[in-house]
Every structure is written in C-alpha cells, then in structure tokens.
Design a protein around this motif. Structure first.
Motif, short mmCIF file in Angstrom:
data_model
loop_
_atom_site.label_atom_id
_atom_site.label_comp_id
_atom_site.label_asym_id
_atom_site.label_seq_id
_atom_site.Cartn_x
_atom_site.Cartn_y
_atom_site.Cartn_z
N GLN A 28 0.82 -1.20 0.00
CA GLN A 28 0.00 0.00 0.00
C GLN A 28 0.86 1.26 0.00
O GLN A 28 0.58 2.23 -0.72
CB GLN A 28 -0.93 -0.01 1.22
CG GLN A 28 -2.02 -1.06 1.15
CD GLN A 28 -2.85 -1.10 2.43
OE1 GLN A 28 -2.65 -0.30 3.33
NE2 GLN A 28 -3.79 -2.06 2.49
N GLU A 31 2.44 1.72 -3.35
CA GLU A 31 1.45 2.20 -4.32
C GLU A 31 1.22 3.70 -4.14
O GLU A 31 1.14 4.45 -5.13
CB GLU A 31 0.13 1.44 -4.13
CG GLU A 31 -0.93 1.82 -5.17
CD GLU A 31 -2.21 0.99 -5.01
OE1 GLU A 31 -3.19 1.31 -5.67
OE2 GLU A 31 -2.19 0.03 -4.19
N MET A 32 1.11 4.15 -2.87
CA MET A 32 0.96 5.58 -2.60
C MET A 32 2.17 6.36 -3.10
O MET A 32 2.05 7.47 -3.64
CB MET A 32 0.75 5.81 -1.11
CG MET A 32 -0.59 5.35 -0.58
SD MET A 32 -1.94 6.41 -1.16
CE MET A 32 -1.59 7.93 -0.29
N SER A 34 4.14 5.57 -5.54
CA SER A 34 4.15 5.63 -7.01
C SER A 34 3.18 6.67 -7.54
O SER A 34 3.35 7.20 -8.64
CB SER A 34 3.81 4.25 -7.58
OG SER A 34 2.46 3.89 -7.25
N GLN A 35 2.15 7.00 -6.75
CA GLN A 35 1.14 7.95 -7.19
C GLN A 35 1.42 9.38 -6.75
O GLN A 35 0.95 10.33 -7.37
CB GLN A 35 -0.24 7.52 -6.65
CG GLN A 35 -0.72 6.18 -7.19
CD GLN A 35 -2.03 5.75 -6.55
OE1 GLN A 35 -2.60 6.48 -5.75
NE2 GLN A 35 -2.49 4.54 -6.91
N HIS A 36 2.19 9.54 -5.65
CA HIS A 36 2.37 10.88 -5.09
C HIS A 36 3.86 11.16 -4.86
O HIS A 36 4.54 10.42 -4.13
CB HIS A 36 1.62 11.01 -3.77
CG HIS A 36 0.15 10.76 -3.89
ND1 HIS A 36 -0.73 11.68 -4.40
CD2 HIS A 36 -0.59 9.65 -3.58
CE1 HIS A 36 -1.97 11.17 -4.38
NE2 HIS A 36 -1.90 9.93 -3.90
N LYS A 37 4.33 12.23 -5.45
CA LYS A 37 5.73 12.62 -5.28
C LYS A 37 6.02 13.01 -3.82
O LYS A 37 7.12 12.79 -3.31
CB LYS A 37 6.04 13.79 -6.19
CG LYS A 37 7.50 14.27 -6.12
CD LYS A 37 7.76 15.39 -7.11
CE LYS A 37 9.20 15.83 -7.06
NZ LYS A 37 9.61 16.32 -5.75
N ARG A 40 6.98 9.97 -1.93
CA ARG A 40 8.33 9.50 -2.29
C ARG A 40 9.38 10.39 -1.63
O ARG A 40 10.39 9.91 -1.11
CB ARG A 40 8.49 9.51 -3.81
CG ARG A 40 7.63 8.50 -4.53
CD ARG A 40 8.10 8.28 -5.97
NE ARG A 40 8.04 9.51 -6.76
CZ ARG A 40 6.96 9.94 -7.41
NH1 ARG A 40 5.83 9.23 -7.35
NH2 ARG A 40 7.00 11.04 -8.12
#
Length: 285
Positions: A28, A31-32, A34-37, A40
């Motif tokens: 999870q 996945e988060m 990968s969707q939100h800079k 990261r």
C-alpha cells in the motif's frame, strides 16, 4: 491534499522504512509512493535522516571484526583492485548463495540494521545515565546515614548531660544530701570532683558531670575512699571521667560515717590500700 498530509504524518512511512509493516501494508505504501511525489520525497527524507543518525552515532568495531565475519561466511577480503567480479562467477561460485530479493527488501534490511544500531546507542546511553543516578543515590543514602548517626550521638549526649544536671539540682535542693567538694592534689592540681552523701540512708553517689579528672589509661581506674577515724575504707571503683557509656549518676558503697573522701588512681580491679602517690582529689566533710 489534507488526506495526503495526514497520511504522511501518520507515522506509517517511518514504519515502512524500518520494515515494521505487513507485506500488504508495504504494498500500500509503495502504491501511494508511485502515485504521489510527496510520499516519495518523505520516504527519501526519512531514510536519509536515519542514515545520518546511524553514521553520527556509529561505534567503530575492532579492526579484525570484518575479517572474522568473512571467515565465518567462508570468504576472503579482497583488495580494491579485486572487487570487480564478473556476475557469472558469482552465480557459479558454490560458496555464494544468490539472494532473490527486490531492492525494497534490501533497503528494508539496511534500515532495520541502522535502527538496531541507533537503539543500541540509545540503550548504552540510558544505562550509563541510570548507573550514574544509582551511584548518586547510594552516596546520598550513605551521607544521610552518617548524619543520622551523628545526630543520634548528639541527642544521646544531651540526654546524658540533662540527666546528670537534673540529679545535681535535686540533690542540691534536698536537705538529706551533703555535697563534698574534693579538690585536686599534687599529682593533678586542677582536678575536681563532688561526692554526694545521704545523711539518712548513708548512700554515696558520684556524678560524672561534676567531676574533672585526668583520663585513665586501659590499665588503671579510679577508686573512691572514705576516711573513717583516720583509716581509709574503699567505696568502690569507677571508670573514665569522660565516659558517656555509663550512667550519669553512679551509686557507690554506703558508709555510716566519714571525716573525708578521696580518690586515687589504682590498677584495674582496685587496691586494698590507697596508693598515696596517686592521690588525685580529696575533700573533708
């Protein structure tokens, strides 16, 4: 954005870096990320912070620990020039077991190790602080016990003095008691002592607070005499004039009549006749 901020501040990313999440939770987070800079960037920031903390608090191991570790694994240390090894040699070398894992797992293991080192440093520091506090507490207890003993000694001395003074006052006011004041003789001119003689029951008392005699050594003690019709009669022995282990008031042997009282310094156990060259104090009735 508010939900994303709450997610970042929830602490789940720190647990992800430490590897304390379940496999489902790890997926999870990835996945988060990968969707939100922002996610990261936060993960990278946490990793860097933990790495810097571990480096700044690192404890240098003994020089031979690396060689011992590789010896246990069946490997030899290589010089920098020999580090470049063909990938095929790694696969074919029977001593090396190739690990099938993703970069995420390696990263998790690395930061778990960093966290363990950090916890070890913190634990050592906490133990050191606790040890110092225990030492301080022990010293304070010892100091308090010493103060308590000193205070008890002062109280004991005050009680002793008060008892002696009260008895002196009571005997001075009573008409039954005669106070015989004895003065120092040639051996000790500054000595003095009082004897209290009861005219009714003929008892004789001495009071340690009303005497000032030289300190007797371990082989001698004082002996009280009554002079009766020119002959000395022993009334008993007493110890050092500075002793507080005895009662303040000491009862000696009774005497029916006496013309004078005297004290001599005699060997332990007393003498049949007084040693006149050791005559310390004397006083007439």
């Amino acid at each position: 954005m508010e939900n994303l901020k709450a997610y970042i501040e929830s602490g789940v990313l720190e647990l992800y870096v430490l590897g304390d999440l379940s496999p489902e939770e790890m997926l999870q987070v990835e996945e988060m990320a990968s969707q939100h800079k922002e996610v990261r960037d936060e993960i990278a920031s946490i990793e860097e912070a933990m790495e810097q903390y571990a480096i700044s608090n690192a404890i240098e191991p003994p020089k031979d620990i690396e060689q011992k570790l590789f010896d246990k694994l069946g490997l030899n240390l290589l010089d920098e020039e020999e580090v470049i090894v063909n990938q095929e040699e790694y696969v074919s070398d029977p001593k090396i077991i190739q690990l099938d894992g993703s970069d995420g797992k390696v990263r998790t293991l690395r930061y778990a190790l960093v966290a363990c080192v950090a916890l070890l440093v913190l634990s050592v520091g906490a133990l050191f602080i606790t040890y110092n506090k225990l030492n301080d507490a022990h010293n304070q207890i010892a100091s308090l016990n010493l103060d308590k003993q000193k205070f008890a000694g002062v109280v004991s001395q005050l009680e002793y003095d008060n008892k002696g003074l009260n008895n002196i006052a009571e005997m001075a006011e009573s008409k039954e008691w005669a106070t015989i004041r004895m003065q120092g003789q040639a051996i000790s001119p500054k000595s003095k002592m009082n004897v209290y003689w009861n005219k009714k029951d003929k008892s004789v008392l001495i009071n340690y607070l009303a005497m000032d005699l030289p300190k007797a050594d371990a082989e001698h003690e004082y002996q009280l005499w009554a002079l009766v019709n020119g002959k000395p009669v022993s009334l008993g022995l007493f110890g050092k004039s500075d002793s507080t282990s005895n009662e303040a008031i000491i009862k000696m042997q009774t005497i029916q009549e006496a013309q004078a009282f005297a004290v001599t310094l005699e060997p332990m156990g007393g003498s049949v006749n007084p040693t006149m060259e050791k005559l310390t104090v004397m006083g007439g009735v």
